[in-house]
Enzyme design. Structure first.
Site, PDB file in Angstrom:
ATOM      1  CB  SER A 141     -31.579   1.349 -22.966  1.00 21.03           C
ATOM      2  OG  SER A 141     -31.552   2.751 -22.893  1.00 21.03           O
ATOM      3  CE1 TYR A 154     -29.884   1.529 -28.314  1.00 21.29           C
ATOM      4  CE2 TYR A 154     -30.943   3.162 -26.918  1.00 21.29           C
ATOM      5  CZ  TYR A 154     -29.990   2.187 -27.100  1.00 21.29           C
ATOM      6  OH  TYR A 154     -29.134   1.866 -26.065  1.00 21.29           O
ATOM      7  CE  LYS A 158     -30.812  -1.242 -26.391  1.00 18.44           C
ATOM      8  NZ  LYS A 158     -29.935  -2.393 -26.147  1.00 18.44           N
TER       9      LYS A 158
HETATM   10  N1  LIG Z   1     -23.421   3.448 -23.606  1.00 20.61           N
HETATM   11  C1  LIG Z   1     -24.510   3.786 -22.970  1.00 20.61           C
HETATM   12  O1  LIG Z   1     -24.647   4.888 -22.404  1.00 20.61           O
HETATM   13  C2  LIG Z   1     -25.681   2.810 -22.917  1.00 20.61           C
HETATM   14  C3  LIG Z   1     -26.801   3.138 -22.132  1.00 20.61           C
HETATM   15  C4  LIG Z   1     -27.864   2.233 -22.053  1.00 20.61           C
HETATM   16  C5  LIG Z   1     -27.802   1.020 -22.737  1.00 20.61           C
HETATM   17  N2  LIG Z   1     -26.696   0.739 -23.492  1.00 20.61           N
HETATM   18  C6  LIG Z   1     -26.687  -0.538 -24.195  1.00 20.61           C
HETATM   19  O2  LIG Z   1     -25.524  -1.266 -23.806  1.00 20.61           O
HETATM   20  C7  LIG Z   1     -25.085  -2.070 -24.901  1.00 20.61           C
HETATM   21  C8  LIG Z   1     -23.637  -1.780 -25.209  1.00 20.61           C
HETATM   22  O3  LIG Z   1     -23.508  -0.398 -25.447  1.00 20.61           O
HETATM   23  P1  LIG Z   1     -22.109   0.264 -25.788  1.00 20.61           P
HETATM   24  O4  LIG Z   1     -22.195   1.688 -25.407  1.00 20.61           O
HETATM   25  O5  LIG Z   1     -21.010  -0.573 -25.249  1.00 20.61           O
HETATM   26  O6  LIG Z   1     -22.164   0.166 -27.396  1.00 20.61           O
HETATM   27  P2  LIG Z   1     -21.006   0.058 -28.489  1.00 20.61           P
HETATM   28  O7  LIG Z   1     -21.556   0.608 -29.745  1.00 20.61           O
HETATM   29  O8  LIG Z   1     -19.722   0.602 -27.954  1.00 20.61           O
HETATM   30  O9  LIG Z   1     -20.814  -1.531 -28.620  1.00 20.61           O
HETATM   31  C9  LIG Z   1     -21.734  -2.325 -29.295  1.00 20.61           C
HETATM   32  C10 LIG Z   1     -20.988  -3.494 -29.889  1.00 20.61           C
HETATM   33  O10 LIG Z   1     -21.936  -4.292 -30.616  1.00 20.61           O
HETATM   34  C11 LIG Z   1     -21.309  -4.725 -31.808  1.00 20.61           C
HETATM   35  N3  LIG Z   1     -22.291  -5.057 -32.840  1.00 20.61           N
HETATM   36  C12 LIG Z   1     -23.093  -4.209 -33.526  1.00 20.61           C
HETATM   37  N4  LIG Z   1     -23.791  -4.880 -34.463  1.00 20.61           N
HETATM   38  C13 LIG Z   1     -23.448  -6.179 -34.351  1.00 20.61           C
HETATM   39  C14 LIG Z   1     -23.823  -7.350 -35.041  1.00 20.61           C
HETATM   40  N5  LIG Z   1     -24.698  -7.313 -36.068  1.00 20.61           N
HETATM   41  N6  LIG Z   1     -23.263  -8.531 -34.680  1.00 20.61           N
HETATM   42  C15 LIG Z   1     -22.348  -8.589 -33.674  1.00 20.61           C
HETATM   43  N7  LIG Z   1     -21.957  -7.495 -32.978  1.00 20.61           N
HETATM   44  C16 LIG Z   1     -22.489  -6.309 -33.318  1.00 20.61           C
HETATM   45  C17 LIG Z   1     -20.435  -3.539 -32.239  1.00 20.61           C
HETATM   46  O11 LIG Z   1     -19.437  -3.944 -33.158  1.00 20.61           O
HETATM   47  C18 LIG Z   1     -19.888  -3.056 -30.886  1.00 20.61           C
HETATM   48  O12 LIG Z   1     -18.655  -3.674 -30.572  1.00 20.61           O
HETATM   49  C19 LIG Z   1     -26.055  -1.783 -26.058  1.00 20.61           C
HETATM   50  O13 LIG Z   1     -27.084  -2.739 -26.034  1.00 20.61           O
HETATM   51  C20 LIG Z   1     -26.599  -0.414 -25.698  1.00 20.61           C
HETATM   52  O14 LIG Z   1     -27.870  -0.224 -26.284  1.00 20.61           O
HETATM   53  C21 LIG Z   1     -25.641   1.596 -23.613  1.00 20.61           C
END
Ligand SMILES: NC(=O)c1ccc[n+]([C@@H]2O[C@H](COP(=O)([O-])OP(=O)(O)OC[C@H]3O[C@@H](n4cnc5c(N)ncnc54)[C@H](O)[C@@H]3O)[C@@H](O)[C@H]2O)c1
Length: 259
Positions: A141, A154, A158
């Site tokens: 991230s 967090y 990352k």
């Molecule tokens: N959304 C953003 O703006 C953003 C920005 C930068 C990085 N990210 C990264 O992208 C990735 C996805 O983000 P997102 O926004 O889709 O998040 P989200 O919370 O919508 O999805 C995360 C998924 O991970 C699953 N999960 C959580 N714990 C788990 C476990 N113990 N075992 C199996 N699955 C598990 C959840 O059930 C969920 O479906 C993450 O790594 C997040 O840090 C997101």
């Protein structure tokens, strides 16, 4: 199709960016293992994949648990053969400055974001070593390099994921396994929508998120998935140990006083 013949395991693929990556990989010809906590949610994504003519397998698993991870990887191999691509996408994001988070938040965040990544990588690497090829992509991230408020724990995970991609690349490059990371800025995703919905003025805050990125808007899930397709495919055959920023310029933005 750019991922024809590949078998990919994507964690956290029941919703959000992980779901977008899984759907896109399947469209590019990969057979996709959809891993998430809730198998019913995984099945819904696999239904979407098969409805579009692709191949997928729902694999309910808590990636913090070694036995569940090993079982999910074994089931994917039984169905589709050697796993060529691993996307370590699942994460949790406890909010708050360090003293506002609990030790339980810390353990859960490191458990999913780091231990989960470690266990999933460990489950697929022997097969990749035997095959002499593989691509592992960790979801980092912009918070891995930039200090944003209220995200200390967090952000630490990352930053660690980029370090892990670098270190793993040194160990595995000569065996044909490439390891990279992707570091998105803010993405138009359910995570962002949930966060905004809980605020007093979601529309104004959304405009601030857009303006924070030099490109003038937050990113789209497809714009992140595009980079994962490249890193998963043989098009990136000389790319390993890298962290790709997909953040509309956020991580390199400078500030200067203006009249
Ligand atoms: N959304 C953003 O703006 C953003 C920005 C930068 C990085 N990210 C990264 O992208 C990735 C996805 O983000 P997102 O926004 O889709 O998040 P989200 O919370 O919508 O999805 C995360 C998924 O991970 C699953 N999960 C959580 N714990 C788990 C476990 N113990 N075992 C199996 N699955 C598990 C959840 O059930 C969920 O479906 C993450 O790594 C997040 O840090 C997101």
């Amino acid at each position: 199709m750019r991922l024809q013949g590949k078998v990919a395991l994507v964690t956290g693929a029941a919703r959000g960016i992980g779901r977008g990556i899984a759907l896109r990989f399947a469209k590019e010809g990969a057979a996709v293992g959809v891993v998430d906590l809730d198998e019913a949610q995984c099945l819904a994504v696999v239904d979407e994949i098969t409805a579009a003519g692709g191949a997928g397998l729902a694999l309910g698993a808590d990636i913090r648990d070694e036995a569940q991870v090993e079982r999910a990887a074994a089931r994917l191999r039984e169905h589709f053969g050697t796993i060529n691509v691993l996307v370590n996408n699942a994460a949790v994001m406890p909010a708050g400055a360090l003293h506002e988070t609990s030790p339980e938040d810390f353990d859960r965040c490191l458990g999913v974001n780091l231990r989960g990544t470690y266990l999933c990588s460990r489950a697929v690497i022997p097969g990749m070593l035997a095959a002499g090829q593989g691509s592992i992509i960790h979801m980092s991230s912009v918070t891995g390099t930039l200090g944003l408020p209220g995200l200390a724990v967090y952000s630490a995970t990352k930053a660690a994921l980029s370090g892990l991609a670098r270190a793993m690349s040194t160990d595995y490059a000569r065996f044909g396994i490439r390891t990279n990371a992707v570091a998105p800025g803010t993405i138009d995703s359910p995570m962002l929508h949930d966060f905004l919905a809980a605020q007093s003025n979601p529309e104004a805050l959304r405009r601030q998120f857009d303006a924070m990125h030099p490109i003038g808007r937050v990113g789209q899930i497809d714009e992140v998935a595009n980079v994962f397709v490249f890193l998963a495919s043989d098009e990136s055959s000389f790319v390993t140990g890298a962290t790709y920023s997909v953040d509309g310029g956020l991580s390199v933005k400078g500030e200067q006083p203006q009249d």
